[in-house]
Design a protein around this motif. Structure first.
Motif, PDB file in Angstrom:
ATOM      1  N   ILE A 153       0.846  -1.202   0.000  1.00 56.24           N
ATOM      2  CA  ILE A 153       0.000   0.000   0.000  1.00 56.24           C
ATOM      3  C   ILE A 153       0.876   1.245   0.000  1.00 56.24           C
ATOM      4  O   ILE A 153       0.656   2.184  -0.780  1.00 56.24           O
ATOM      5  N   ALA A 154       1.898   1.269   0.863  1.00 58.19           N
ATOM      6  CA  ALA A 154       2.749   2.453   0.982  1.00 58.19           C
ATOM      7  C   ALA A 154       3.487   2.753  -0.321  1.00 58.19           C
ATOM      8  O   ALA A 154       3.486   3.881  -0.818  1.00 58.19           O
ATOM      9  N   VAL A 155       4.123   1.734  -0.904  1.00 61.44           N
ATOM     10  CA  VAL A 155       4.919   1.962  -2.106  1.00 61.44           C
ATOM     11  C   VAL A 155       4.028   2.292  -3.303  1.00 61.44           C
ATOM     12  O   VAL A 155       4.327   3.203  -4.089  1.00 61.44           O
ATOM     13  N   SER A 156       2.917   1.573  -3.456  1.00 64.39           N
ATOM     14  CA  SER A 156       2.043   1.823  -4.608  1.00 64.39           C
ATOM     15  C   SER A 156       1.436   3.230  -4.548  1.00 64.39           C
ATOM     16  O   SER A 156       1.256   3.864  -5.584  1.00 64.39           O
ATOM     17  N   CYS A 157       1.124   3.703  -3.344  1.00 63.61           N
ATOM     18  CA  CYS A 157       0.577   5.069  -3.220  1.00 63.61           C
ATOM     19  C   CYS A 157       1.588   6.108  -3.707  1.00 63.61           C
ATOM     20  O   CYS A 157       1.202   7.130  -4.278  1.00 63.61           O
ATOM     21  N   CYS A 158       2.868   5.855  -3.488  1.00 59.34           N
ATOM     22  CA  CYS A 158       3.900   6.777  -3.961  1.00 59.34           C
ATOM     23  C   CYS A 158       4.016   6.781  -5.482  1.00 59.34           C
ATOM     24  O   CYS A 158       4.522   7.738  -6.069  1.00 59.34           O
ATOM     25  N   LEU A 159       3.550   5.715  -6.119  1.00 63.46           N
ATOM     26  CA  LEU A 159       3.720   5.581  -7.573  1.00 63.46           C
ATOM     27  C   LEU A 159       2.474   5.949  -8.370  1.00 63.46           C
ATOM     28  O   LEU A 159       2.500   5.914  -9.597  1.00 63.46           O
ATOM     29  N   ILE A 160       1.375   6.281  -7.679  1.00 63.12           N
ATOM     30  CA  ILE A 160       0.130   6.586  -8.397  1.00 63.12           C
ATOM     31  C   ILE A 160       0.301   7.788  -9.315  1.00 63.12           C
ATOM     32  O   ILE A 160      -0.041   7.743 -10.500  1.00 63.12           O
ATOM     33  N   ARG A 161       0.856   8.860  -8.781  1.00 63.91           N
ATOM     34  CA  ARG A 161       1.009  10.063  -9.611  1.00 63.91           C
ATOM     35  C   ARG A 161       1.990   9.848 -10.774  1.00 63.91           C
ATOM     36  O   ARG A 161       1.670  10.186 -11.919  1.00 63.91           O
ATOM     37  N   PRO A 162       3.175   9.253 -10.533  1.00 59.90           N
ATOM     38  CA  PRO A 162       4.059   8.999 -11.684  1.00 59.90           C
ATOM     39  C   PRO A 162       3.417   8.122 -12.747  1.00 59.90           C
ATOM     40  O   PRO A 162       3.536   8.404 -13.939  1.00 59.90           O
ATOM     41  N   TYR A 163       2.738   7.066 -12.346  1.00 52.43           N
ATOM     42  CA  TYR A 163       2.141   6.152 -13.329  1.00 52.43           C
ATOM     43  C   TYR A 163       0.991   6.815 -14.091  1.00 52.43           C
ATOM     44  O   TYR A 163       0.747   6.495 -15.249  1.00 52.43           O
ATOM     45  N   SER A 164       0.274   7.724 -13.441  1.00 52.71           N
ATOM     46  CA  SER A 164      -0.875   8.329 -14.096  1.00 52.71           C
ATOM     47  C   SER A 164      -0.547   9.657 -14.781  1.00 52.71           C
ATOM     48  O   SER A 164      -1.307  10.113 -15.630  1.00 52.71           O
ATOM     49  N   LYS A 165       0.599  10.258 -14.422  1.00 50.21           N
ATOM     50  CA  LYS A 165       0.907  11.582 -14.960  1.00 50.21           C
ATOM     51  C   LYS A 165       2.209  11.670 -15.757  1.00 50.21           C
ATOM     52  O   LYS A 165       2.363  12.544 -16.593  1.00 50.21           O
ATOM     53  N   VAL A 166       3.158  10.771 -15.465  1.00 50.07           N
ATOM     54  CA  VAL A 166       4.508  10.984 -15.980  1.00 50.07           C
ATOM     55  C   VAL A 166       5.011   9.830 -16.835  1.00 50.07           C
ATOM     56  O   VAL A 166       5.427  10.027 -17.979  1.00 50.07           O
ATOM     57  N   LEU A 167       4.987   8.651 -16.276  1.00 56.44           N
ATOM     58  CA  LEU A 167       5.640   7.514 -16.931  1.00 56.44           C
ATOM     59  C   LEU A 167       4.953   7.170 -18.243  1.00 56.44           C
ATOM     60  O   LEU A 167       3.733   7.008 -18.280  1.00 56.44           O
ATOM     61  N   PRO A 168       5.706   7.005 -19.311  1.00 52.57           N
ATOM     62  CA  PRO A 168       5.110   6.729 -20.633  1.00 52.57           C
ATOM     63  C   PRO A 168       4.542   5.317 -20.701  1.00 52.57           C
ATOM     64  O   PRO A 168       4.860   4.463 -19.871  1.00 52.57           O
ATOM     65  N   PRO A 169       3.695   5.056 -21.705  1.00 53.55           N
ATOM     66  CA  PRO A 169       3.118   3.702 -21.852  1.00 53.55           C
ATOM     67  C   PRO A 169       4.173   2.611 -21.957  1.00 53.55           C
ATOM     68  O   PRO A 169       3.920   1.472 -21.595  1.00 53.55           O
ATOM     69  N   SER A 170       5.353   2.951 -22.444  1.00 56.88           N
ATOM     70  CA  SER A 170       6.398   1.928 -22.597  1.00 56.88           C
ATOM     71  C   SER A 170       6.904   1.416 -21.258  1.00 56.88           C
ATOM     72  O   SER A 170       7.655   0.443 -21.207  1.00 56.88           O
ATOM     73  N   THR A 171       6.488   2.068 -20.155  1.00 58.15           N
ATOM     74  CA  THR A 171       6.929   1.635 -18.831  1.00 58.15           C
ATOM     75  C   THR A 171       6.548   0.188 -18.563  1.00 58.15           C
ATOM     76  O   THR A 171       7.288  -0.561 -17.925  1.00 58.15           O
ATOM     77  N   SER A 172       5.380  -0.230 -19.059  1.00 57.68           N
ATOM     78  CA  SER A 172       4.935  -1.609 -18.816  1.00 57.68           C
ATOM     79  C   SER A 172       5.879  -2.615 -19.456  1.00 57.68           C
ATOM     80  O   SER A 172       6.005  -3.739 -18.978  1.00 57.68           O
ATOM     81  N   GLN A 173       6.570  -2.217 -20.560  1.00 61.75           N
ATOM     82  CA  GLN A 173       7.552  -3.102 -21.164  1.00 61.75           C
ATOM     83  C   GLN A 173       8.917  -2.963 -20.478  1.00 61.75           C
ATOM     84  O   GLN A 173       9.628  -3.943 -20.279  1.00 61.75           O
TER      85      GLN A 173
END
Length: 1252
Positions: A153-173
């Protein structure tokens, strides 16, 4: 802390204070989501500008326990124990470390663009964090353990904004493991309740105001100042994105080499040397460049089978020969002859085969007996469909005998498919002993069991309610009944009806009291069954109905009166407190009917057509009558209302028909005494059930067991050896079907006739017999499987040696249906327990924790994991299923989400290893295919390690008889100590069924100790000129390879055989296959040396510190000089002894020792490895000093702010009294850590300034 937590969890008057607009703050999201996991009532939520009495936010306040603040402390208090380690100290410590990592590393890195002056440094730091998380999650579903915790929960909450605002779609690869984990967390219901739908960053949503959709806890509208601030943030994020794209472009330029490497690693290499089945595989050629499952798994199994390695007779003159090491016998849970492999089978066989191989390698007389179940209903349905499809005929057109011939033809043609699949899995079964439950040997045992139990009065004839499938025209067992939960009105498809049938509603209507205007209102979910009502029941203490004692109500359609009976089963608080009673069509009503001697009116025939009802409903289909009865009630004026009603609908798993309780004369097994014995053997320790918490379920079932219906109205199966007797003698009146006195059983018709003649005291010639048309429940033959496979009741060598068995291993879902019945029948028929121990594994779910379901598209065929399959291939499999269009589309989307590129080829060994690694006792298994792929990479690591080792050993290497020689180097002694430790862990793990413990021990030894450390340390030895050191290193290396492969063999039989065959042998008489070698044990490997391990731990700690400095200054390819300052002579001696290994492993140019009083070398970076050793890395001439000084100054400023905040908080007046002790300790640790970092930065700054 725990007592405070309990008081808060019990206290309903709690208030959670969060800062304004807290829904965008990761720390507050952490608190909110943690709270959602707890059991209601949740604390009252208030968003405030500042905490009560100046307490920092977030803050939790209760009247009885005071205040707790800080995201970790509040989350820990609110969340259930299972999220914080469930009392396990190790798990709790790991979770705390991850939460601290989230706050101190992930959060600053994720938001570095907005808050840091050093943008480049922040970007690289965030990239490093993502790489670390992706690597950690490569072989893990969650950060800690096998379920969501506060760490996730703690780590994923820190990554919500980067994943939804910053990190490009290629991040999943780029970071597939991290992305998979992140989406798994967001898929949890508790996350959704707080966040709503989180959309990942894409071109479609990059300009949206919020990537997090509106949720029930959405924040209030933002002020102009907030919007202006967000606009500035957006500009910064866009700049960051441009830099990310630039980095991506740079990476793309370098990518062809990486892609080539990956393609090579995952390429398909085939074994193309002609090898007849049963002949040994040719391994004389060179090893392929990389591991390929198709190459490795070819040809071995048929050789194993032909050589008889899986037979208990191997290496013995007879199985009766004494076995000093003991005997291990286990029979397979016989899969259905109609079945095909699914992940449940794969899990069962991975566990069972690893256990079997371990016992065999220990030298025990070992038998794993295969078998297959005839699967009465399933097989009959399959063949009936085939018959209709090919010849447009029913079984009735053919007749019983011809139809059974058709089934046997199908069995001979298709029935061995499951055996073929088990061979693909590498299952080391003795195929010469394979049994089919319809074989003559087993059929005779079934007949014998029935006759004996019937003669003893354990089996009897009775007319009772059964689960009836109108489509199959047969009774079915409880395990063949699926329970479909409905929340309200629902139309369900039913075979034989063109339109959906309504369920999930409660119909209320009135019965008029005889001779009065009074009425009694009742309610039902099956209104058509009122045609079979024979009473109305109320509670004896219900004052509303006391005046109706002895009264009757009038049935509105039938010419009968229904007595009002008083029975304590009625719930006075539900509805009107009056219940309609239909004894012939409801289990509870049946028992009421028996207690009050009510009439039993059966209103349906075997096809669900109404009988024994008023003329207006006669001949109607049951669900057509439902509407007709409702309309008739309205016409009579007694209908009251209809409303939604949550309910569970029983559905036949075979026919998808609605299961109907029907009164049928059937054969039953009397279970009360057998159940008591089965419970007693567990209570007194004769039978052990593991994990132990399953004993509670065992006792619940055994202590409340009901008699078992064993009749099935089928043609395929064991026909019941019971005969109805008709006597041509006036002194013997005709009998009824339900009268057990007129039924006899026999091993033949002649035996039955003689029994009947003796029973009725007449001449056998006057006796006519009619054998029961029904067959026995499949579970009856499965229940005697452990001894019927050995020829019981006839004596045999196998029966004497292998019965009782050692272990029964299976899934916990059939604990009652199979395990309990084997125990009961074994004790009753043989006076012996069929096995001494039961181990129950968990159920396989998908990576998100969902049950495997075709409609979700998450059902995986293990062969698709082994061989690989494209997304289109997965879609094609769905087309062949019976899903409706909506379900089909949903399933396709599920597959596309989970397997966008299909499933890569992982191989049998990786699948087996992964399944066993997942098998924590008592927990369901959330199987992630990406983790299986991780173990495929592990296989490749082993492959390359052996290739390197073979070069190091040389072509003419001959190992010594003894594993240890003399004059071993420190690293040789260390690896032998670690090998001994792994051997101990593996054997202990097998004894305790701790499969994750075993796989972790093997994985760590091979990957982190042998490959990452020992092989690296050997490279300079093998390239040197010290022949004595080379010889000793070769002997040690060989011992590690040989023992390591043997440790791994039970889980990865194909890869270990392939590699073992390429290793030289200690002696010509050694076992021809790794299958029949000895498993390493502590008597063979007793070289554990704690002192050597402690010294090597210090050396590896120094290596880690040096590597950390090299990474900090991006010295990935440049070697630097290194100094180690030791605080005492003992530490200096250890570092000196291990200096060559430290130099090699840290890629240093040189290593110089300093004493405690020596000054720090100029121009160096410093890192504290431990309280006794500090590392200095010479940077002069290797880096841009001015740039590094700027970075240090920024870091010094940030650390100074952190120290100031911490000290100010800890110095507050009420800190010692109000802050929980655990939080104070956490703050103290953080203060100490930050002070140390600050000091290191200060020292580094001074050193750099000297370089200028």
């Amino acid at each position: 802390m725990k007592s405070l937590k309990r008081s808060i969890s019990r206290h309903t008057m709690a208030t959670l204070y969060l800062p304004l607009s807290s829904s965008s703050d990761p720390r507050c999201l952490f608190v909110r989501i943690s709270c959602q996991f707890s059991t209601p009532p949740h604390p009252e939520l208030k968003e405030v500008a500042s905490g009560p009495l100046g307490v920092p936010l977030p803050c939790l306040q209760t009247l009885s326990s005071g205040s707790v603040w800080g995201s970790w402390a509040v989350s820990y208090m609110l969340a259930p124990d299972i999220l914080s380690g469930n009392g396990d100290p190790r798990s709790c410590a790991l979770i705390k470390q991850w939460v601290n990592y989230a706050e101190t590393e992930v959060l600053p890195a994720a938001y570095g663009e907005e808050h840091s002056q050093a943008k480049d440094r922040s970007r690289l730091e965030f990239q490093r964090v993502l790489e670390f998380l992706d690597s950690h999650l490569k072989v893990r579903t969650y950060l800690v353990g096998e379920r969501v915790s506060l760490a996730d929960i703690a780590v994923s909450c820190c990554l919500i904004r980067p994943y939804s605002k910053v990190l490009p779609p290629s991040t999943s690869q780029t970071f597939p493991n991290l992305t998979r984990w992140f989406l798994t967390c967001l898929n949890q219901q508790q996350f959704k309740e707080i966040l709503g739908e989180v959309k990942l960053y894409s071109a479609d949503n990059k300009d949206s105001a919020a990537a997090v959709a509106t949720s029930p806890n959405a924040p209030p509208a933002k002020t102009p100042a907030q919007l202006k601030k967000e606009s500035k943030k957006k500009e910064k994020l866009e700049k960051f994105q441009q830099k990310q794209d630039k980095i991506k472009g740079q990476q793309t330029e370098k990518k062809p080499k990486l892609e080539k490497k990956e393609k090579k690693e995952l390429g398909v290499i085939t074994y193309d040397i002609p090898t007849p089945a049963g002949q040994k595989k040719d391994v004389t050629g060179s090893m392929p460049d990389s591991y390929s499952p198709q190459y490795v798994e070819a040809a071995w199994y048929s050789w194993w089978e032909k050589e008889g390695f899986f037979k208990p007779e191997y290496g013995r003159s007879s199985i009766s020969e004494p076995s000093p090491k003991g005997t291990f016998m286990m029979c397979i849970p016989p899969p259905n002859v109609t079945g095909s492999l699914h992940l449940g089978h794969a899990l069962t066989n991975a566990i069972q085969d690893s256990l079997t191989r371990w016992h065999r390698m220990r030298g025990e007389l070992t038998l794993w007996n295969p078998g297959c179940d005839h699967a009465g209903i399933a097989t009959q349905v399959v063949v009936e469909k085939k018959l209709w499809r090919e010849k447009q005929k029913t079984r009735h057109d053919l007749g019983r005998s011809a139809f059974i011939d058709e089934v046997w033809n199908w069995k001979r043609e298709k029935g061995d498919r499951i055996y073929h699949q088990l061979r693909i899995l590498g299952s080391s079964l003795d195929w010469d002993r394979a049994c089919f439950t319809m074989d003559p040997k087993l059929s005779y045992a079934v007949q014998e069991a029935f006759v004996r139990l019937h003669d003893d009065g354990v089996i009897y004839r009775s007319k009772r309610l059964v689960n009836w499938s109108c489509t199959l025209n047969s009774a079915i067992s409880d395990i063949e009944v699926d329970k479909k939960e409905l929340s309200g009105r629902t139309l369900l498809p039913v075979p034989g009806y063109k339109e959906g049938v309504e369920f999930g509603v409660l119909v209320s209507f009135a019965y008029k009291v005889q001779g009065t205007d009074e009425e009694v209102v009742v309610a039902t979910t099956r209104v058509e069954t009122m045609l079979g009502d024979t009473a109305v029941a109320v509670h004896p203490q219900d004052q509303r109905y006391q005046h109706l004692k002895g009264k009757y109500v009038v049935h509105p359609f039938a010419s009968r009166l229904l007595p009002i009976v008083f029975d304590e089963f009625v719930d006075m608080s539900f509805g009107t407190g009056a219940v309609k009673i239909t004894p012939a069509h409801d289990q509870t009503d049946y028992e009421v009917g028996m207690r009050h001697s009510l009439d039993f009116v059966n209103i349906m025939d075997d096809n669900g057509i109404l009988i024994n009802v008023p003329q207006q409903f006669m001949g109607m289909k049951r669900f057509e009558a439902r509407k007709a009865v409702l309309d008739a009630l309205k016409e009579k004026g007694v209908f009251k209302e209809i409303k939604d009603n949550p309910m569970v609908v029983p559905i036949c798993s075979r026919s998808k028909d609605i299961v109907e309780p029907l009164l049928k004369p059937q054969w039953y097994v009397r279970c009360d005494e057998m159940g008591k014995r089965a419970a007693d053997v567990v209570r007194n320790g004769q039978l052990s059930i593991k994990p132990e918490f399953h004993t509670k379920t065992w006792f619940s079932w055994m202590d409340n067991i009901r008699d078992w219906c064993i009749s099935r109205q089928l043609w395929w199966g064991h026909r019941i050896p019971a005969y109805f007797v008709t006597v041509s003698d006036p002194s013997v009146p005709p009998g009824e079907d339900t009268d057990g006195k007129y039924w006899v059983s026999g091993r033949s018709e002649e035996e039955a006739r003689n029994k009947a003649a003796k029973l009725f005291n007449v001449d056998p010639a006057k006796v006519s017999l009619q054998q029961d048309e029904d067959v026995l429940d499949t579970w009856f033959s499965s229940g005697i499987f452990p001894f019927s496979i050995f020829g019981w009741p006839n004596e045999s060598e196998d029966l004497n040696i292998f019965y009782p068995g050692t272990l029964l291993e299976t899934g916990h879902d059939i604990l009652f249906f199979w395990v309990a019945r084997m125990v009961m029948l074994g004790l009753t028929l043989t006076e012996k327990l069929p096995f001494k121990e039961v181990y129950l594994h968990a159920i396989v779910r998908d990576a998100h924790g969902r049950k495997m379901s075709k409609s979700l598209g998450n059902v995986i065929d293990p062969l698709d994991v082994i061989n690989g399959i494209t997304l289109e291939g997965l879609h094609t499999q769905l087309q062949d299923s019976n899903l409706d269009p909506a379900e089909l589309e949903r399933a396709k989307q599920g597959q596309k989400s989970d397997y966008p590129s299909g499933i890569p080829e992982c191989g049998t060994d990786a699948l087996r290893f992964a399944l066993c690694a997942y098998t924590s006792q008592g927990r369901d298994i959330n199987l992630d295919v990406n983790r299986i792929l991780g173990y495929r990479h592990f296989c490749n690591k082993l492959w390359n390690a052996i290739k390197f080792a073979m070069r190091g050993l040389g072509e003419n290497f001959v190992p010594l008889d003894s594993a240890m020689v003399s004059d071993e180097s420190p690293v040789d002694l260390w690896i032998m100590s670690r090998l001994s430790f792994a051997v101990d862990l593996c054997n202990t793990g097998f004894q305790n069924y701790d499969f994750p413990g075993i796989t972790t021990a093997i994985y760590n030894f091979w990957l982190y100790e042998l490959c990452d450390v020992y092989l690296e340390c050997l490279k300079p030895v093998f390239s040197g000129s010290d022949e004595a050191a080379i010889a000793i290193a070769r002997y040690t290396l060989y011992t590690c390879l040989d023992a390591g492969l043997r440790l791994l063999s039970p889980f990865m039989p194909f890869l270990t055989e392939e590699l073992y065959q390429r290793l030289p042998r200690r002696s010509p008489g050694q076992a021809p296959s790794i299958v029949v070698t000895t498993y390493p044990d502590t008597t063979e490997f007793g070289w554990r040396d704690v002192e050597v391990e402690r010294n090597m731990d210090l050396a590896l700690l120094l290596v880690k510190s040096i590597r950390s400095l090299r990474a900090d200054y991006n010295l990935t390819k440049t070697k630097a000089d290194c100094y180690v300052k030791c605080q005492d002579e003992e530490t200096s001696a250890i570092v000196a002894a291990y200096s060559s290994y430290i130099t090699v492993l840290s890629s240093s140019r040189s290593l110089v020792l300093l004493t405690a009083v020596d000054p720090a070398p100029a121009g160096s970076a410093v890192n504290t490895a431990s309280d006794k050793a500090t590392v200095y890395l010479i940077l002069k001439g290797l880096i841009d000093v001015d740039k590094e000084l700027a970075k240090l100054q920024a870091k010094r400023t940030e650390l100074g702010r952190q120290l100031e905040r911490l000290r100010e908080r800890m110095a507050s007046a009420d800190y010692r009294t109000k802050v929980p002790a655990a939080v104070q300790q956490q703050d103290a640790d953080k203060l100490k850590q930050t002070e140390t970092e600050f000091q290191k930065v200060e020292e580094a700054t001074v050193n750099f300034q000297k370089m200028v």
